[in-house]
Design a protein around this motif. Structure first.
Motif, PDB file in Angstrom:
ATOM      1  N   ARG A  61       0.833  -1.202   0.000  1.00 42.83           N
ATOM      2  CA  ARG A  61       0.000   0.000   0.000  1.00 42.83           C
ATOM      3  C   ARG A  61       0.870   1.255   0.000  1.00 42.83           C
ATOM      4  N   ARG A  63       0.837   5.268   0.829  1.00 42.22           N
ATOM      5  CA  ARG A  63       0.162   6.402   1.457  1.00 42.22           C
ATOM      6  C   ARG A  63       1.211   7.449   1.817  1.00 42.22           C
ATOM      7  N   HIS A  66       4.850   6.859   1.157  1.00 45.87           N
ATOM      8  CA  HIS A  66       5.486   5.695   1.764  1.00 45.87           C
ATOM      9  C   HIS A  66       4.864   4.411   1.222  1.00 45.87           C
ATOM     10  N   SER A  68       4.297   0.356   2.002  1.00 44.64           N
ATOM     11  CA  SER A  68       4.430  -0.631   3.080  1.00 44.64           C
ATOM     12  C   SER A  68       4.566  -2.036   2.507  1.00 44.64           C
ATOM     13  N   CYS A  69       5.491  -2.777   3.062  1.00 47.07           N
ATOM     14  CA  CYS A  69       5.731  -4.154   2.619  1.00 47.07           C
ATOM     15  C   CYS A  69       4.509  -5.004   2.952  1.00 47.07           C
ATOM     16  N   PRO A  70       3.985  -5.756   1.974  1.00 48.98           N
ATOM     17  CA  PRO A  70       2.783  -6.546   2.249  1.00 48.98           C
ATOM     18  C   PRO A  70       3.016  -7.664   3.262  1.00 48.98           C
ATOM     19  N   GLY A  73       4.937  -5.428   6.944  1.00 50.37           N
ATOM     20  CA  GLY A  73       4.476  -4.068   7.185  1.00 50.37           C
ATOM     21  C   GLY A  73       5.540  -3.013   7.329  1.00 50.37           C
ATOM     22  N   ARG A  75       7.512   0.098   6.469  1.00 49.88           N
ATOM     23  CA  ARG A  75       7.184   1.190   5.549  1.00 49.88           C
ATOM     24  C   ARG A  75       8.461   1.870   5.078  1.00 49.88           C
TER      25      ARG A  75
ATOM     26  N   TYR B  63      -4.711  -1.945   7.920  1.00 48.53           N
ATOM     27  CA  TYR B  63      -4.539  -2.126   9.358  1.00 48.53           C
ATOM     28  C   TYR B  63      -3.708  -0.991   9.929  1.00 48.53           C
ATOM     29  N   MET B  98       2.932  -7.727  13.773  1.00 48.29           N
ATOM     30  CA  MET B  98       3.150  -6.641  12.828  1.00 48.29           C
ATOM     31  C   MET B  98       3.978  -5.539  13.492  1.00 48.29           C
ATOM     32  N   GLY B 100       5.115  -2.628  11.540  1.00 49.22           N
ATOM     33  CA  GLY B 100       4.856  -1.333  10.914  1.00 49.22           C
ATOM     34  C   GLY B 100       3.710  -0.628  11.616  1.00 49.22           C
ATOM     35  N   SER B 104      -1.439  -2.463   4.629  1.00 46.44           N
ATOM     36  CA  SER B 104      -2.514  -3.295   4.131  1.00 46.44           C
ATOM     37  C   SER B 104      -1.955  -4.696   3.908  1.00 46.44           C
ATOM     38  N   ALA B 105      -2.698  -5.710   4.277  1.00 49.16           N
ATOM     39  CA  ALA B 105      -2.184  -7.069   4.129  1.00 49.16           C
ATOM     40  C   ALA B 105      -3.337  -8.030   3.873  1.00 49.16           C
TER      41      ALA B 105
END
Lengths: 118, 448
Positions: A61, A63, A66, A68-70, A73, A75, B63, B98, B100, B104-105
């Motif tokens: 994603r 935003r 930045h 974010s790694c799926p 997470g 960023r 999230y 998590m 971060g 989104s995941a």
């Protein structure tokens, strides 16, 4: 002994219009795995590999500039490659982007891409 | 149950306040590790907290991760649009799943052994899943759930599965009053945090009284009233309280005859000529003139949210101290969250968050910053952690935090016993009595 600096070439990766707003697309150039990102109309190209556990960043994603790694997470700042958070302090590589005839292009050298970050 | 005892159109309704018991407030609660532990288990684990802004997790699978004391909570948007939340802890061997702060995941993957969880927190994949003699964890084990609610454009959570609902805890008046600001349509343009060298309650106490304003924040005198005989303070049920500060008029402490800055600039924006409002008697009415002009001109200028506000809300600031630590200050053109959070382990430290949310108004791309400095773009702000002292967190915030550390030192002294509070500081007294109710397990008393 002198190193010969390989000639730079502009590599057109894909049409900017192919990457939706706040979306991204993975592109392969030889051995290189790159990720073209559209952050609110600003295009960035980064290596498509998280510096935490080496997972592809495609589909992450975007935003506020930045990505974010799926997977876990982390960023990353798309301009600098710098990560946020506790999982890694290693930045990902970023490449200066040009838009040429509607294509997202980056400058590569024969020995590979010339990184600006990381 | 509080009841309205007086109706006045130009201010919030005065409520019948609960009686104070006069519990002593001793210094140990600010310094002791044992008290810190009890407070964590009996109060923090049972009260509602703001986890983030709803639009941070707009789509299914989005999230956010929020930290409170030693805990981390994962809040996830579901397929049906609702939110769920979990302790951010892998049931296998306790790793935080998590790391971060938002994203989104499709699935949440623990970084240690690769257990995967779906959006409802249940394990859906684990390497060598059949190697567990007590049974395959898939479909059975899960991240432990927390209660989640959405209100005022925020995502809230409560780690106590048995706690009363958020709206029940706040009561209908608070829900309606803060709700009238339509914060769900606002954008967070400032999102800063710092660490402070004080117990979190020192910051809460500070927001629970305005007695210090005349000394610590004299720059507010030209446009905000803070004198107790003009302002209105209300103890609300559940340990919450409210403070009403008439603004867009000079405080009674103001000595001059002409309209001072920044008030003069503020009224000019609404086509009011400050020259016409000179003299003590005229000055006292300028706030009502601002209300009139905002009502007349606001909608045409794009201030659509004014239609939901009462006249006094068009000029005044109201602070809602929602027990224990959510301090929401509402004003006509934006809402601030000023919030202490407990440190993970140290009772003499805390975190402090400053958010500023504003409505989007057509044609306005910038908005004044409550943190001082240049105007802010009207756009969702990235979180910024500021090391205290290296950058301003806002003029009044800096002034408050300058006191916090020296008060913490004083409270660690053998010389300090009980507080000696004024009537206008009764919200401080009430806060500590409700905290006592939690810590001592007096559940019947705390909701009065």
């Amino acid at each position: 002994m002198t190193d010969r600096i390989p000639a730079a070439r502009l590599e057109r990766l894909l049409l900017a219009a192919e990457v939706p707003n706040n979306g991204n697309r993975a592109v392969r150039v030889g051995e290189l795995c790159l990720l073209v990102c559209n952050a609110d109309g600003q295009f960035h190209v980064v290596e498509n590999r998280c510096s935490h556990q080496k997972s592809p960043l495609e589909g992450g994603r975007i935003r506020r500039g930045h990505l974010s790694c799926p997977l876990h997470g982390v960023r990353f700042n798309l301009s600098t490659g710098e990560p946020l958070g506790a999982l890694t302090r290693v930045p990902i590589r970023t490449y200066p982007v040009q838009i040429i005839d509607g294509f997202v292009a980056v400058e590569l050298r024969d020995s590979g891409a010339r990184p600006t970050g990381g | 149950m509080s009841q309205a005892v007086a109706t006045a159109t130009g201010r919030p309704e005065k409520v019948q306040e609960p009686a104070l018991r006069g519990d002593p407030i001793n210094a140990g609660r600010y310094t002791s590790s044992e008290y810190f532990r009890q407070e964590w288990q009996r109060m923090w684990m049972r009260t509602w907290q703001i986890g983030g802004v709803s639009y941070q997790a707009a789509e299914p699978g989005d999230y956010l991760v929020t930290e409170l004391g030693p805990e981390s909570v994962l809040l996830v948007r579901q397929q049906d649009g609702s939110m769920k939340g979990f302790f951010n802890v892998c049931p296998h061997r306790g790793t935080r799943v998590m790391a971060g702060d938002e994203g989104s995941a499709e699935r949440f993957t623990c970084p240690y052994h690769g257990w995967q969880f779906d959006h409802t927190g249940v394990v859906v994949a684990a390497p060598n899943a059949d190697d567990f003699p007590q049974g395959n964890p898939c479909g059975h084990l899960r991240m432990k759930p927390v209660q989640v609610a959405e209100l005022f454009g925020f995502i809230w959570f409560n780690m106590d599965a048995e706690a009363p609902s958020l709206t029940e805890c706040l009561g209908p008046n608070v829900v309606e009053e803060i709700g009238s600001y339509r914060m769900e349509k606002m954008v967070r343009v400032l999102n800063m945090s710092t660490q402070a060298d004080c117990n979190w309650k020192i910051i809460t106490d500070n927001f629970n009284e305005a007695y210090h304003v005349q000394v610590l924040h004299p720059e507010l005198i030209p446009y905000i009233e803070s004198q107790a005989d003009i302002c209105q303070f209300d103890l609300l049920r559940g340990g919450h309280n409210r403070g009403w500060f008439p603004a867009h008029q000079p405080s009674m402490l103001y000595q001059g005859e002409s309209v001072p800055e920044p008030l003069a600039s503020m009224v000019r924006e609404w086509d009011i000529d400050p020259e016409q409002w000179q003299g003590k008697n005229r000055l006292a009415d300028i706030r009502l003139e601002v209300q009139k002009q905002k009502r007349r001109l606001g909608a045409a200028r794009g201030f659509a949210h004014y239609e939901h506000l009462k006249d006094y809300q068009l000029t005044d600031y109201i602070i809602y101290n929602l027990f224990p630590n959510s301090v929401i200050t509402v004003g006509p053109d934006g809402v601030q969250l000023l919030r202490p959070r407990p440190h993970e382990t140290d009772p003499q430290k805390c975190y402090f968050d400053h958010w500023w949310l504003v409505p989007e108004i057509e044609g306005r791309t910038m908005t004044p910053s409550p943190a001082g400095g240049p105007d802010l773009p009207v756009a969702d702000a990235e979180h910024e952690f500021v090391e205290y002292g290296t950058k301003t967190l806002g003029t009044t915030t800096d002034q408050d935090l300058s006191i916090a550390a020296v008060q913490q030192k004083g409270l660690s002294s053998a010389a300090m016993d009980d507080f000696y509070l004024s009537h206008q500081e009764r919200r401080v007294q009430r806060f500590h009595e409700v905290l006592n109710d939690y810590v001592e397990g007096n559940t019947a008393a705390r909701s009065v």
